[in-house]
Design an enzyme around this catalytic site. Structure first.
Site, PDB file in Angstrom:
ATOM      1  CE  LYS A   1       6.717  -1.594  11.829  1.00  0.00           C
ATOM      2  NZ  LYS A   1       6.263  -2.681  10.951  1.00  0.00           N
ATOM      3  CD  GLN A   2       3.047   2.427   9.194  1.00  0.00           C
ATOM      4  OE1 GLN A   2       3.586   1.357   9.027  1.00  0.00           O
ATOM      5  NE2 GLN A   2       2.717   3.223   8.193  1.00  0.00           N
TER       6      GLN A   2
ATOM      7  CD1 TRP B   1       0.528  -0.489   3.166  1.00  0.00           C
ATOM      8  CD2 TRP B   1      -0.702   1.353   3.422  1.00  0.00           C
ATOM      9  NE1 TRP B   1       0.823   0.045   4.395  1.00  0.00           N
ATOM     10  CE2 TRP B   1       0.076   1.168   4.591  1.00  0.00           C
ATOM     11  CE3 TRP B   1      -1.545   2.440   3.365  1.00  0.00           C
ATOM     12  CZ2 TRP B   1       0.038   2.035   5.671  1.00  0.00           C
ATOM     13  CZ3 TRP B   1      -1.592   3.316   4.459  1.00  0.00           C
ATOM     14  CH2 TRP B   1      -0.806   3.106   5.595  1.00  0.00           C
ATOM     15  CG  ASP B   2       4.844   0.851   1.446  1.00  0.00           C
ATOM     16  OD1 ASP B   2       3.920   0.234   1.987  1.00  0.00           O
ATOM     17  OD2 ASP B   2       6.026   0.768   1.825  1.00  0.00           O
TER      18      ASP B   2
ATOM     19  CD  GLU C   1       2.960  -3.900   9.524  1.00  0.00           C
ATOM     20  OE1 GLU C   1       4.164  -3.879   9.834  1.00  0.00           O
ATOM     21  OE2 GLU C   1       2.538  -4.167   8.383  1.00  0.00           O
TER      22      GLU C   1
END
Lengths: 766, 766
Positions: free
Chosen positions: A600-601, A357-358, A488
């Site tokens: 994490k993000q 998906w990046d 994640e």
């Protein structure tokens, strides 16, 4: 291994001094690529020290089988590995009877690597004393041609310094390569044929299972003191190997060189790969090394002309953004809609697959603004072309009636990520794919993509969300259970706010576009409806899910909750976490990470990034203040989003810190893993940090908006935007912003909401 | 493959007729074992059809390395595999120059297997016509001695029916075995020595990594027409193989036989395994085959004397319970506290490891009531002996100060289960280990175990729960996040009621026992406190967690919730689920299972089973009615608990259905996987279904309580209980219950709460 050996420079990546410990890191950092192929900066000559040999061809992969003790139903059968391709750069060197090997020389001095990003050329030079006492100076120049993208060029020069030298150049091709990440130590390439004529060598090999055929080729010219020599080489073949041996006497102080042309021709592009290889060699020889070097500089100049970002007064920041832009262009140029942007590009093997998906969430904005809009359209079409596979993939998980779940990772449209439940759970990827369609139209104004291709994708995705949601009688709302959001560090959670939000948006947007296509493109509408069979009942049911989606919310904190139960966590901020515990993904067991509050993000904040206009700045501030303190940014995709949002909130020091982290992630090796390759896709996030973060660029109502800000550390910065086929250059200083337009029509832009008219080829200062 | 080929019989498992498709299933069902070793019912002679060769030695394992793409921190490095041991049963047979192989005979008739559970003897017989026309009758008799538990005995008889036969018996030993479940196709055994003298053969091999040395041995006697023959065999050795070849002429109608004695001597028990093997052979020969066969029957008679359950009027139910009791006794006899009860015993390799929470939750009640109480104490001591490893294991996950987390699966105290997050999440196992200590004391009245060993285990476990709980400021209570309960169809959930409940109980119980030991065993208390260093502050903090534990509860339904968010699920009952979707673990993708409401095995109800006295019968009924409809019983450990609870609630039809399912799980192959081996640990649950379910046996206040019920399908049933060294026999008919006591002192029992006195060697009818 937080390295600081890369010299600051505006245009070059420079390493000085030889350190065997740094070889693998430098092999990543000095990687070169031309969109069609790429390679780590391995030495041409024999090197017996630690090295990670890597050479890759775009689109060529191998489905490595996987073994897990507790197999979960629904896992795909394989993990598509980015395939290490045959080696064509190899040139072993013998000097006065001794093999040149930097790990064995008695002295190495003046070792220097330089990756000239302006020109797309990588050079390496050193002096060395061999064990036999011969002192030599070596200069190597290498590039992968942007013009002739199946060919690379090497000029390898040796000057004996203290005595005459009998030099033997031993260029070779080798298909006996393996992948570092192979699960089974299997061979991935089956050699078909190895042959040579005169100075040309060819090894043709086919990948097992996927049956890509590639001819790896070379042509060699020996040059002494600037004059090409006619030397008949000794040659040897084995089934997967061709080697030549050119012996030449080089007097002290003169320069002997080998010019090697090499590369790949692949069955994706040619019926007869060997014949194609002959033609590439012919073409390369027709103009020669120097002419292609000149073309290379011109081609890169054209890329930079459009995509460069200048930063004045901060050389590390300047080097960082150029490194990011350079790597993105080395990885993907948008010419071929069968290709995509792998997370490590051509710099390593980790992660496998080419498409995450990046691409939609991070890369498309960069390509959209710095290339012809066809490039972004190609990236969208890549998903359209794989829609049937996405429907099959959803079918394997029990979804029906054309519901599409795009894979977590893919090479060919099939899911190829396994071994971890997030394959099934991280379904938010579907949302980013729909969002990219919206974003493409918003930016380019090109609606035609939606009736032509986009609507089918949107409806497949909307159907997935409809079926994936569950009606909770308890809440009297629709819930989405058992997901992993962008963060994640949470698995199998219920009602991840980001996922629920984008799911609702996908359904709403798909149905709105259905109405618009019906009204404005009736022929397309009929064609699509005949295919997808969307009935009123299904439509109504979908709309009901979107209208009654549940979003976890905390009244106490006034924020949406990342997922159900987030407040049950022990909410200790990252600042209060002992530094010895970081990075938690290396220090903590997985269960501890999962039950911690650490992010994490960007997750909820990713939603605020995508749907900024749905929320007030106060909302953003509240959510940023709530989630930022728990975010560990252990994903390369995280700091850019936080940088943009800090800039929006006027917190420039914080925005600048995040910017440095994202732009120099690999150069400064923040995550201590650059040896494995570079983080390509997050590099597009760096570009967004400047353009959307500091520059505050947005598109609203078919117009560009800016809210220019500048970090205190910078004197000025500039970037260009290709907005609907006109080029707007934006230059931002500490006190003023200039807009310059290359185009034919005047353009309205808004600066902090105030309308400004920029005339063609005119300049406006604000 | 729901087989129904096993003939109903009260005492035997019988198969009639040869079907190559059934060979692997029968190899599991006819497995034999003696606690020290065991083996699948593989043919002695060559068989070229599908077969799963398996022979196992108690306590001998191999740490197979594991490869997973996305490795999680904290995973152990290996998965301990139950190790396929060298083959000693092999006897190849040549008849008139042709190899006997049932897959190649032109005709096989009268094929019959019989596992005589009363005597512990396995026989196989058949007639066959070879391709060369020779007709033979074969009778094989095999047992693993309970008396001489390193030895097994085979008597292999051949009678040529239509002509004289030149028979060659070729017995062999083979250490070149592999595991079906090996991850790397590695060899697990390193051969050290193979040798032979006269009729004896020995192969000594050592496991890689774990360095168990085993000598596999054999001795052969050839018998013709009942008379032992002196035949000098041809012999051959390779590094991992010894084979003899005995040629004999057998006239038509006479019987030629080979009596093979074989087995293992292992370095766990002997310094010199080869010498030990010689001694085992000497011992076996001193008494001979027939005497050991007699001893075998006597030994099994002693086991049955105590542990038999009789059922009148329902032969399938009778066969089922005896099969379960037989297999439990074949697997574990309680002599050796280094051993434990592997989930597949000696019948297969799946699952690996030897010890799961199954031992404490399911097996201990059976061994406690049917064996000397030392056996249960040995099982408890197994965990005490591994306490340091459990503390280490918790340490690897970040816990401190003596907190102990027992492994999900172990062979030697180390965690050896990896590849799936439940390793970290299914921490409720710790609770069952504490509960077993409580249960042992409740049943036996032997408190001494707690000051001697148990308290240290209880405190290590209590410390774990204390540290594992999180204070939720939001709830103002303690929560336990990120767990998997007994129902493995939910992963990484918050506040699993069963886990939270047993965690609270563990802390309360550990602190109560600390007080009691302090008061009653001051010397032990001082010793333990010097070691564990439990301070007042820590104690108070622990108590606070126990006193303020959060339990998810639904006001609407009046039930505790299996975990947070359970009501968000789409609550469609199993009855309303299309049959084509079952079993869901074969039909659905894992993500769909996770977000469904379906329960693999009793979870909340497991808590109601353990802590029955904490809840009213109305509570039980409410929870049973709520959860049973969502339970798919796809774990072998599930139906027994539901059977017991249905019986408690007087729902005898339902209880009987669950009973049949648990008792004939393998015989009728409910889960379609009996080929892989038997479900040993759940067999103890079958025993509980009768004794605790139908019989309603409980221990309260040092007395036995019964609430006898009987399924309508049965005329009567009976069982015996070793209660504090007195044997109580309970016989339950449709109209009355009889109690008979073998013992020295009168015993009070309660029947539906009414006190009854049973005199020594007396009989009471109620």
């Amino acid at each position: 291994m937080n390295q600081d050996y890369i010299q600051p420079d505006n245009w070059c990546i420079i390493e000085e001094g030889f350190d065997a410990e740094r070889v693998k890191s430098s092999e990543s950092l000095f990687s070169i690529g031309n969109g069609a192929m790429g390679q780590r900066a391995n030495f041409e000559e024999q090197y017996s020290g630690n090295t990670f040999q890597g050479s890759y061809i775009a689109g060529v992969y191998y489905p490595d089988k996987t073994k897990v003790g507790w197999w979960k139903n629904g896992y795909p059968e394989y993990f598509a590995k980015v395939l290490n391709a045959p080696n064509w750069i190899g040139i072993n060197i013998e000097i006065n009877g001794e093999e040149l090997d930097l790990a064995k020389c008695t002295q190495v001095s003046d070792f220097r690597r330089e990756l000239n990003m302006k020109e797309g050329i990588y050079t390496r030079s050193f002096s060395a004393v061999l064990q036999n006492g011969t002192e030599i100076e070596v200069n190597v120049r290498r590039f992968l041609s942007l013009d002739l993208d199946e060919a690379g060029f090497i000029n390898y020069q040796i000057k004996p310094l203290n005595k005459d030298a009998a030099i033997v150049f031993k260029p070779y091709l080798d298909a006996g390569v393996h992948n570092e990440d192979a699960n089974w130590e299997e061979k991935f390439w089956e050699p078909l044929q190895a042959q040579h004529t005169d100075n040309r060598g060819f090894v043709t090999a086919r990948t097992f299972k996927t049956h890509f055929t590639a001819t790896t080729f070379m042509h060699n010219t020996i040059v002494l003191g600037g004059s090409p020599q006619t030397i008949t080489p000794q040659a040897s073949n084995s089934e997967d190997h061709v080697a030549f041996s050119y012996a030449i006497s080089c007097p002290q102080g003169q320069t002997a060189a080998i010019q090697k042309i090499g590369g790949y021709t692949v069955s994706m592009n040619h019926e007869n790969t060997q014949q194609a290889a002959e033609q590439v060699i012919d073409q390369a020889l027709a103009l020669g090394f120097e002419a292609y070097e000149t073309k290379q500089k011109e081609a890169w100049a054209r890329i930079w002309e459009m995509s460069d970002i200048t930063i004045e007064g901060d050389v590390k920041a300047q080097q960082g953004i150029r490194f990011n832009i350079f790597q993105l262009n080395q990885t993907y140029l948008g010419k071929d809609s069968r290709l995509n942007i792998g997370p490590k590009g051509f710099t390593g093997e980790k992660y496998g697959g080419s498409t995450y998906w990046d691409t939609e969430a991070y890369c498309i904005p960069f390509y959209m603004a710095t290339k012809d809009q066809q490039v972004a359209r190609n990236l969208l079409a890549y998903r359209y072309n794989q829609l049937d596979r996405a429907i099959e993939n959803a079918g394997k998980l029990g979804f029906k009636n054309g519901a599409a779940l795009y894979p977590m990772v893919t090479m060919n449209g099939e899911e190829c990520h396994n071994e971890w439940e997030i394959t099934f759970e991280e379904i938010h990827r579907n949302g980013a794919i729909a969002f990219a369609i919206f974003n493409y139209y918003r930016f380019t104004g090109d609606y035609s993509y939606i009736p032509e291709k986009g609507l089918e994708v949107l409806l497949g995705i909307a159907r997935f969300w409809h079926q994936r949601a569950t009606f909770s009688t308890y809440r009297n709302q629709y819930v989405i259970l058992g997901v992993t959001g962008p963060n994640e560090y949470e698995n199998n959670v219920n009602n991840n706010w980001y996922t629920n939000y984008i799911a609702k948006w996908c359904i709403d947007y798909a149905l709105e576009q259905t109405d618009r296509v019906k009204a404005e493109y009736p022929a397309d509408y009929s064609r699509i409806m005949a295919k997808v069979q969307l009935g009123d009942e299904e439509r109504a049911a979908m709309q009901k899910v979107a209208d009654n989606m549940y979003f976890p919310y905390s009244e106490e904190h006034g924020v949406y909750l990342q997922q159900d139960g987030f407040l049950d966590k022990e909410l200790i901020t990252v600042a209060d976490l002992d530094k010895s515990q970081r990075p938690i993904n290396q220090k903590w067991s997985w269960d501890r990470i999962l039950r911690s509050p650490y992010i994490k993000q960007a997750d909820t904040l990713q939603g605020f990034y995508f749907f900024e206009d749905h929320f007030s700045k106060e909302d953003l501030a509240k959510h940023f203040d709530f989630y930022e303190p728990f975010t560990v940014h252990e994903s390369s995709l995280s700091p850019c989003v936080h940088s943009i949002q800090a800039a929006v909130l006027g917190r420039m020091e914080q925005a600048y810190t995040f910017y440095l982290r994202t732009s120099r992630l690999d150069l400064d090796d923040y995550n201590k893993e650059v040896e494995e390759g570079l983080h390509i896709t997050s590099m597009a996030g760096t570009w967004m940090s400047i353009v959307e973060g500091f520059g505050g660029m947005r598109v609203r109502d078919n117009a560009l908006h800016f809210e220019p800000r500048i970090p205190a550390q910078w004197e000025a910065y500039s970037f260009k935007i290709n907005f609907r086929n006109q080029i707007l250059k934006v230059s931002i200083g500490q006190n003023e912003t200039q807009f310059a337009l290359e185009g034919n029509e005047p353009i309205r832009v808004y600066v902090f909401g105030k309308e400004i008219l920029v005339e063609p080829n005119g300049l406006v200062t604000v």
